[in-house]
Scaffold this motif. Structure first.
Motif, PDB file in Angstrom:
ATOM      1  N   ASP A  49      48.713   7.380  15.282  1.00 13.58           N
ATOM      2  CA  ASP A  49      50.101   7.400  14.877  1.00 13.58           C
ATOM      3  C   ASP A  49      50.362   8.364  13.719  1.00 13.58           C
ATOM      4  O   ASP A  49      51.503   8.657  13.415  1.00 13.58           O
ATOM      5  CB  ASP A  49      50.566   5.992  14.482  1.00 13.58           C
ATOM      6  N   ASP A  50      49.311   8.878  13.080  1.00 16.95           N
ATOM      7  CA  ASP A  50      49.543   9.727  11.913  1.00 16.95           C
ATOM      8  C   ASP A  50      48.977  11.131  12.048  1.00 16.95           C
ATOM      9  O   ASP A  50      49.166  11.956  11.176  1.00 16.95           O
ATOM     10  CB  ASP A  50      48.942   9.065  10.670  1.00 16.95           C
ATOM     11  N   SER A  51      48.282  11.421  13.151  1.00 19.92           N
ATOM     12  CA  SER A  51      47.727  12.770  13.288  1.00 19.92           C
ATOM     13  C   SER A  51      47.486  13.075  14.742  1.00 19.92           C
ATOM     14  O   SER A  51      46.897  12.285  15.466  1.00 19.92           O
ATOM     15  CB  SER A  51      46.397  12.879  12.528  1.00 19.92           C
TER      16      SER A  51
ATOM     17  N   ARG B 258      52.650  -2.023  19.418  1.00 19.34           N
ATOM     18  CA  ARG B 258      52.216  -2.122  18.018  1.00 19.34           C
ATOM     19  C   ARG B 258      50.828  -1.527  17.784  1.00 19.34           C
ATOM     20  O   ARG B 258      50.164  -1.894  16.842  1.00 19.34           O
ATOM     21  CB  ARG B 258      52.209  -3.605  17.610  1.00 19.34           C
ATOM     22  N   THR B 259      50.405  -0.635  18.668  1.00 17.83           N
ATOM     23  CA  THR B 259      49.077  -0.058  18.534  1.00 17.83           C
ATOM     24  C   THR B 259      49.145   1.333  17.922  1.00 17.83           C
ATOM     25  O   THR B 259      50.148   2.045  18.094  1.00 17.83           O
ATOM     26  CB  THR B 259      48.374   0.013  19.896  1.00 17.83           C
ATOM     27  N   THR B 260      48.090   1.723  17.220  1.00 20.74           N
ATOM     28  CA  THR B 260      48.025   3.085  16.676  1.00 20.74           C
ATOM     29  C   THR B 260      47.500   4.073  17.706  1.00 20.74           C
ATOM     30  O   THR B 260      47.548   5.280  17.482  1.00 20.74           O
ATOM     31  CB  THR B 260      47.099   3.126  15.443  1.00 20.74           C
ATOM     32  N   GLN B 261      46.976   3.569  18.824  1.00 22.09           N
ATOM     33  CA  GLN B 261      46.426   4.436  19.860  1.00 22.09           C
ATOM     34  C   GLN B 261      47.486   4.761  20.905  1.00 22.09           C
ATOM     35  O   GLN B 261      48.209   3.881  21.364  1.00 22.09           O
ATOM     36  CB  GLN B 261      45.231   3.761  20.538  1.00 22.09           C
ATOM     37  N   HIS B 262      47.584   6.020  21.263  1.00 26.31           N
ATOM     38  CA  HIS B 262      48.527   6.458  22.295  1.00 26.31           C
ATOM     39  C   HIS B 262      47.717   7.115  23.400  1.00 26.31           C
ATOM     40  O   HIS B 262      47.259   8.243  23.252  1.00 26.31           O
ATOM     41  CB  HIS B 262      49.532   7.446  21.691  1.00 26.31           C
ATOM     42  N   ARG B 263      47.533   6.398  24.497  1.00 25.35           N
ATOM     43  CA  ARG B 263      46.663   6.872  25.567  1.00 25.35           C
ATOM     44  C   ARG B 263      47.365   6.771  26.917  1.00 25.35           C
ATOM     45  O   ARG B 263      46.942   6.023  27.801  1.00 25.35           O
ATOM     46  CB  ARG B 263      45.358   6.078  25.580  1.00 25.35           C
ATOM     47  N   PRO B 264      48.448   7.478  27.122  1.00 23.57           N
ATOM     48  CA  PRO B 264      49.160   7.402  28.398  1.00 23.57           C
ATOM     49  C   PRO B 264      48.331   7.975  29.533  1.00 23.57           C
ATOM     50  O   PRO B 264      47.494   8.856  29.319  1.00 23.57           O
ATOM     51  CB  PRO B 264      50.415   8.246  28.150  1.00 23.57           C
ATOM     52  N   TRP B 265      48.587   7.482  30.731  1.00 27.41           N
ATOM     53  CA  TRP B 265      47.829   7.955  31.896  1.00 27.41           C
ATOM     54  C   TRP B 265      48.722   8.628  32.939  1.00 27.41           C
ATOM     55  O   TRP B 265      48.270   8.960  34.042  1.00 27.41           O
ATOM     56  CB  TRP B 265      47.023   6.812  32.526  1.00 27.41           C
TER      57      TRP B 265
ATOM     58  N   GLY C 206      53.088   2.569  26.157  1.00 30.86           N
ATOM     59  CA  GLY C 206      51.827   3.307  26.103  1.00 30.86           C
ATOM     60  C   GLY C 206      51.297   3.785  27.435  1.00 30.86           C
ATOM     61  O   GLY C 206      50.291   4.487  27.470  1.00 30.86           O
ATOM     62  N   SER C 207      51.952   3.428  28.542  1.00 37.88           N
ATOM     63  CA  SER C 207      51.430   3.800  29.860  1.00 37.88           C
ATOM     64  C   SER C 207      51.836   5.207  30.283  1.00 37.88           C
ATOM     65  O   SER C 207      51.031   5.960  30.809  1.00 37.88           O
ATOM     66  CB  SER C 207      51.910   2.800  30.926  1.00 37.88           C
ATOM     67  N   VAL C 208      53.123   5.543  30.084  1.00 39.93           N
ATOM     68  CA  VAL C 208      53.627   6.823  30.559  1.00 39.93           C
ATOM     69  C   VAL C 208      54.393   7.540  29.453  1.00 39.93           C
ATOM     70  O   VAL C 208      55.025   6.909  28.610  1.00 39.93           O
ATOM     71  CB  VAL C 208      54.543   6.662  31.797  1.00 39.93           C
ATOM     72  N   VAL C 209      54.291   8.869  29.465  1.00 37.58           N
ATOM     73  CA  VAL C 209      55.163   9.689  28.635  1.00 37.58           C
ATOM     74  C   VAL C 209      56.245  10.257  29.545  1.00 37.58           C
ATOM     75  O   VAL C 209      55.995  10.547  30.715  1.00 37.58           O
ATOM     76  CB  VAL C 209      54.391  10.821  27.924  1.00 37.58           C
TER      77      VAL C 209
END
Length: 218
Positions: free
Chosen positions: A8-10, A60-67, A89-92
């Motif tokens: 979320d910060d870099s 509420r997660t700091t991880q962004h891992r869309p598939w 977090g699933s799709v952008v």
């Protein structure tokens, strides 16, 4: 394995990579599409799994891992996360009028492919698309809108065949415009090698407002 998280910060760590030690499940090029279509089936059946609550774990997660990346229209009746029933977090999503892509839109797709390493880009057109309808009317009546709206019309115009039956001209232009967008995205330097290697699929689809159903085109 396909990876590429962002915190979320870099966007990049010190090595210039977005990879970390947290594995993401490996997907082949077809599995993400199956997951999106399964979500649409839940949506059509009136049994969505995800309600997009702000206190959901995915929000509420700091991880962004869309598939997956969905390229769609700005139409308020077609929110991709809802009609495909996908969680935070699933799709952008990249949305513009008639999914016409300028440099910012293309750059967003390239970001999803190169940084997130999504294995699927879904171009989602839809029934009753106002942008396509406006383009057809502009060509039929010679009333070309000015300003930036005219840019949308000009881009969509290439998908309109004046020899089509007038009763079906808009619907056929919608599908052709989806196919053209798929073609444009498939020829990007950032996508060609991934498509050839089988790690990326770019697919066109159509959302029917009358039924809520998404159908893959081509």
């Amino acid at each position: 394995m396909i990876g590429g998280p962002l915190s979320d910060d870099s966007a990049l760590n010190r090595s210039g990579s977005t990879r970390d030690a947290t594995p993401r499940p490996a997907f082949d090029a077809e599995t993400p599409l199956a997951r999106l279509l399964a979500g649409n089936q839940r949506f059509v059946a009136g049994k969505p799994r995800f309600g997009h609550h702000v206190d959901a774990p995915g929000a509420r997660t700091t991880q962004h891992r869309p598939w997956a990346c969905v390229v769609g229209c700005l139409d308020s009746r077609v929110p991709p996360e809802a009609v495909l029933d996908q969680d935070f977090g699933s799709v952008v999503v990249v949305r513009t009028g008639g999914h016409v892509l300028d440099e910012a839109g293309i750059g967003s797709v390239e970001f999803a492919v190169s940084v997130f390493e999504v294995p699927l880009v879904l171009v989602l057109g839809h029934q009753y698309c106002g942008a396509v309808t406006s383009a057809v009317r502009a060509l039929d009546g010679g009333d070309h809108p000015g300003g930036a709206v005219g840019r949308l019309v000009d881009d969509i115009a290439a998908a309109i065949d004046p020899t089509d039956d007038p009763a079906h001209r808009v619907d056929r232009a919608i599908d052709r415009h989806v196919a053209r967008t798929v073609s444009v995205l498939s020829e990007l330097a950032s996508t060609r090698d991934r498509i050839a290697a089988g790690t990326l699929e770019i697919v066109g689809a159509r959302y029917q407002i009358d039924t809520g159903r998404v159908t893959v085109l081509g």
